[in-house]
Design a protein around this motif. Sequence first.
Motif, PDB file in Angstrom:
ATOM      1  N   VAL A 179       0.844  -1.200   0.000  1.00 33.09           N
ATOM      2  CA  VAL A 179       0.000   0.000   0.000  1.00 33.09           C
ATOM      3  C   VAL A 179       0.876   1.244   0.000  1.00 33.09           C
ATOM      4  N   ALA A 180       1.964   1.205   0.778  1.00 33.14           N
ATOM      5  CA  ALA A 180       2.874   2.352   0.862  1.00 33.14           C
ATOM      6  C   ALA A 180       3.643   2.587  -0.429  1.00 33.14           C
ATOM      7  N   SER A 181       3.760   1.559  -1.266  1.00 33.94           N
ATOM      8  CA  SER A 181       4.439   1.740  -2.552  1.00 33.94           C
ATOM      9  C   SER A 181       3.547   2.445  -3.575  1.00 33.94           C
ATOM     10  N   LEU A 182       2.227   2.453  -3.308  1.00 33.07           N
ATOM     11  CA  LEU A 182       1.275   3.081  -4.232  1.00 33.07           C
ATOM     12  C   LEU A 182       0.704   4.386  -3.695  1.00 33.07           C
ATOM     13  N   SER A 183       0.883   4.656  -2.410  1.00 36.44           N
ATOM     14  CA  SER A 183       0.310   5.846  -1.782  1.00 36.44           C
ATOM     15  C   SER A 183       1.172   6.228  -0.585  1.00 36.44           C
ATOM     16  N   ASP A 184       0.938   7.410  -0.078  1.00 34.93           N
ATOM     17  CA  ASP A 184       1.630   7.860   1.126  1.00 34.93           C
ATOM     18  C   ASP A 184       0.767   7.504   2.335  1.00 34.93           C
ATOM     19  N   VAL A 185       1.098   6.412   3.009  1.00 37.32           N
ATOM     20  CA  VAL A 185       0.285   5.931   4.124  1.00 37.32           C
ATOM     21  C   VAL A 185       0.496   6.848   5.330  1.00 37.32           C
ATOM     22  N   ARG A 186      -0.540   7.590   5.689  1.00 36.86           N
ATOM     23  CA  ARG A 186      -0.434   8.524   6.801  1.00 36.86           C
ATOM     24  C   ARG A 186      -0.696   7.853   8.140  1.00 36.86           C
ATOM     25  N   ALA A 187      -1.405   6.742   8.115  1.00 36.38           N
ATOM     26  CA  ALA A 187      -1.616   5.990   9.351  1.00 36.38           C
ATOM     27  C   ALA A 187      -2.184   4.622   9.037  1.00 36.38           C
ATOM     28  N   VAL A 188      -1.730   3.643   9.796  1.00 37.71           N
ATOM     29  CA  VAL A 188      -2.362   2.326   9.828  1.00 37.71           C
ATOM     30  C   VAL A 188      -3.191   2.277  11.109  1.00 37.71           C
ATOM     31  N   LEU A 189      -4.453   1.898  10.977  1.00 35.81           N
ATOM     32  CA  LEU A 189      -5.350   1.798  12.126  1.00 35.81           C
ATOM     33  C   LEU A 189      -5.770   0.331  12.269  1.00 35.81           C
ATOM     34  N   PRO A 190      -5.068  -0.429  13.107  1.00 31.75           N
ATOM     35  CA  PRO A 190      -5.376  -1.860  13.202  1.00 31.75           C
ATOM     36  C   PRO A 190      -6.659  -2.133  13.972  1.00 31.75           C
ATOM     37  N   LYS A 191      -7.408  -3.128  13.513  1.00 30.26           N
ATOM     38  CA  LYS A 191      -8.600  -3.567  14.240  1.00 30.26           C
ATOM     39  C   LYS A 191      -8.160  -4.013  15.635  1.00 30.26           C
ATOM     40  N   PRO A 192      -8.812  -3.516  16.696  1.00 32.44           N
ATOM     41  CA  PRO A 192      -8.290  -3.704  18.052  1.00 32.44           C
ATOM     42  C   PRO A 192      -8.125  -5.147  18.497  1.00 32.44           C
ATOM     43  N   LYS A 193      -8.975  -6.040  18.021  1.00 30.22           N
ATOM     44  CA  LYS A 193      -8.937  -7.416  18.506  1.00 30.22           C
ATOM     45  C   LYS A 193      -8.057  -8.319  17.653  1.00 30.22           C
ATOM     46  N   SER A 194      -7.365  -7.754  16.673  1.00 33.61           N
ATOM     47  CA  SER A 194      -6.545  -8.601  15.782  1.00 33.61           C
ATOM     48  C   SER A 194      -5.224  -7.900  15.476  1.00 33.61           C
ATOM     49  N   ILE A 195      -4.409  -7.749  16.524  1.00 33.43           N
ATOM     50  CA  ILE A 195      -3.104  -7.110  16.393  1.00 33.43           C
ATOM     51  C   ILE A 195      -2.017  -8.077  16.830  1.00 33.43           C
ATOM     52  N   ASN A 196      -1.156  -8.426  15.893  1.00 28.86           N
ATOM     53  CA  ASN A 196       0.013  -9.235  16.191  1.00 28.86           C
ATOM     54  C   ASN A 196       1.144  -8.293  16.611  1.00 28.86           C
ATOM     55  N   ALA A 197       1.716  -8.531  17.780  1.00 29.16           N
ATOM     56  CA  ALA A 197       2.690  -7.595  18.336  1.00 29.16           C
ATOM     57  C   ALA A 197       3.908  -7.433  17.428  1.00 29.16           C
ATOM     58  N   ALA A 198       4.398  -8.538  16.876  1.00 28.30           N
ATOM     59  CA  ALA A 198       5.574  -8.456  16.002  1.00 28.30           C
ATOM     60  C   ALA A 198       5.248  -7.697  14.722  1.00 28.30           C
ATOM     61  N   ALA A 199       4.050  -7.942  14.174  1.00 30.77           N
ATOM     62  CA  ALA A 199       3.645  -7.228  12.965  1.00 30.77           C
ATOM     63  C   ALA A 199       3.523  -5.735  13.239  1.00 30.77           C
ATOM     64  N   ARG A 200       3.006  -5.390  14.397  1.00 31.08           N
ATOM     65  CA  ARG A 200       2.887  -3.970  14.739  1.00 31.08           C
ATOM     66  C   ARG A 200       4.267  -3.319  14.822  1.00 31.08           C
ATOM     67  N   ARG A 201       5.207  -3.979  15.469  1.00 33.32           N
ATOM     68  CA  ARG A 201       6.555  -3.417  15.572  1.00 33.32           C
ATOM     69  C   ARG A 201       7.171  -3.235  14.194  1.00 33.32           C
ATOM     70  N   ASP A 202       6.944  -4.198  13.315  1.00 30.21           N
ATOM     71  CA  ASP A 202       7.477  -4.127  11.952  1.00 30.21           C
ATOM     72  C   ASP A 202       6.904  -2.916  11.218  1.00 30.21           C
ATOM     73  N   VAL A 203       5.583  -2.750  11.288  1.00 28.30           N
ATOM     74  CA  VAL A 203       4.922  -1.649  10.576  1.00 28.30           C
ATOM     75  C   VAL A 203       5.342  -0.300  11.153  1.00 28.30           C
ATOM     76  N   GLU A 204       5.496  -0.231  12.471  1.00 30.91           N
ATOM     77  CA  GLU A 204       5.817   1.040  13.122  1.00 30.91           C
ATOM     78  C   GLU A 204       7.194   1.581  12.751  1.00 30.91           C
ATOM     79  N   ARG A 205       8.026   0.746  12.167  1.00 29.38           N
ATOM     80  CA  ARG A 205       9.341   1.218  11.751  1.00 29.38           C
ATOM     81  C   ARG A 205       9.242   2.250  10.630  1.00 29.38           C
ATOM     82  N   SER A 206       8.154   2.201   9.863  1.00 27.18           N
ATOM     83  CA  SER A 206       8.064   3.103   8.709  1.00 27.18           C
ATOM     84  C   SER A 206       6.760   3.880   8.621  1.00 27.18           C
TER      85      SER A 206
END
Length: 373
Positions: free
Chosen positions: A45-72
């Motif tokens: 998604v970030a390669s096609l647009s400027d992602v201003r925020a990812v808003l994860p569904k509260p009950k389906s957040i993988n901690a490692a995935a969140r850390r990965d996404v938060e890097r950028s």
Amino acid sequence: MESFERARLDAYFTKIAAHFLPQERVASFLITHLLAERPSFVRAVASLSDVRAVLPKPKSINAAARRDVERSVSVDALSRDLFNDPDAALDYIESRAGGERAVLLDVGGYFAPVLAHLHEQFSGEIAGVIEDTENGHRRYAALEKLPCPVVSVARSPLKDPEDYLVGQSVVFSTEAVMRGRGDILHGRPSLVIGFGKLGSSIARLLQAKGVHVTVFDIDPVRRTQALSQGFSVARDREAALTGAGLVLCATGAVSLRGEDFAHLRNGAYVATVTSSEDELELDLLPEVYTRTAVGDHVTRYRTTGHYFYLANGGNAVNFLHGASVGPFIFLVQAEILAAIRLLTDQHLAPGLHVVPAPDRAAIAATWLSYFNR
């Protein structure tokens, strides 16, 4: 995921993104289930647009995935309240993308209540919305007038494999929860509320396991479909609830209201395919019920002479086991990428739209080349 699996997934999304590269980059807001494999999709998604925020569904957040996404990318908290308040929603979008052209990527119709206000008052331009779910599709379709284009992938043929496999994961997780307490599916009549794509898949899978299945749906067309497929069809929900030992809620709207729970037979299990705020009016349950954790992810609701069990707090039961549908989810995610280009380049008229069939065919061909090995 294994490193080679992640590399293949990244290569697939790179190929898809190159095919659907828009002529213009816009800002985007991405609501998503932030599961283990999701960072690859976020990067696409970030390669096609400027992602201003990812808003994860509260009950389906993988901690490692969140850390990965938060890097950028910024990861913000998501709630229905934020997008039920027009002024709060506008302030939020302005703070991230004021004065810009923006695309809203949705899962469940979060933006629907404030879309008209955002479209009218935002200092930039809301280019449109991309919706992933049937529940969200209905929320947008129910608006009196859509102020901008909404591209829905909810009813795409590329989503059919996902819907079937989600149904399979729901049945698996429900049975696992029950077995954890020493109960089994067999001998427990089941009620499936909602006979759409997910509900019909769940009903068929339960039937294949030898479970007697009754279906309830407010749509008479779906009731006739259920009858033609060999299911019992309830004439009214109250009577159906009294006979069911397992109730699976698959409407994407409210399946059980506060007064409905009293009709559940003693010892019945209740499970849903989406978040409790969409399927169950738990807040309206009488205060006389006491809630007790009685096993892994099982809550007993009990009052004098009556009790029932709720799986996973009323949230999607299949997320207890990762809700995996394998690589088929990447078909729909690729269609979302195609929809970004459609909204960005085509300047569609307000209303509901779908991704063109040739684009879906190109996605399927690319997917087959990477995952049909």
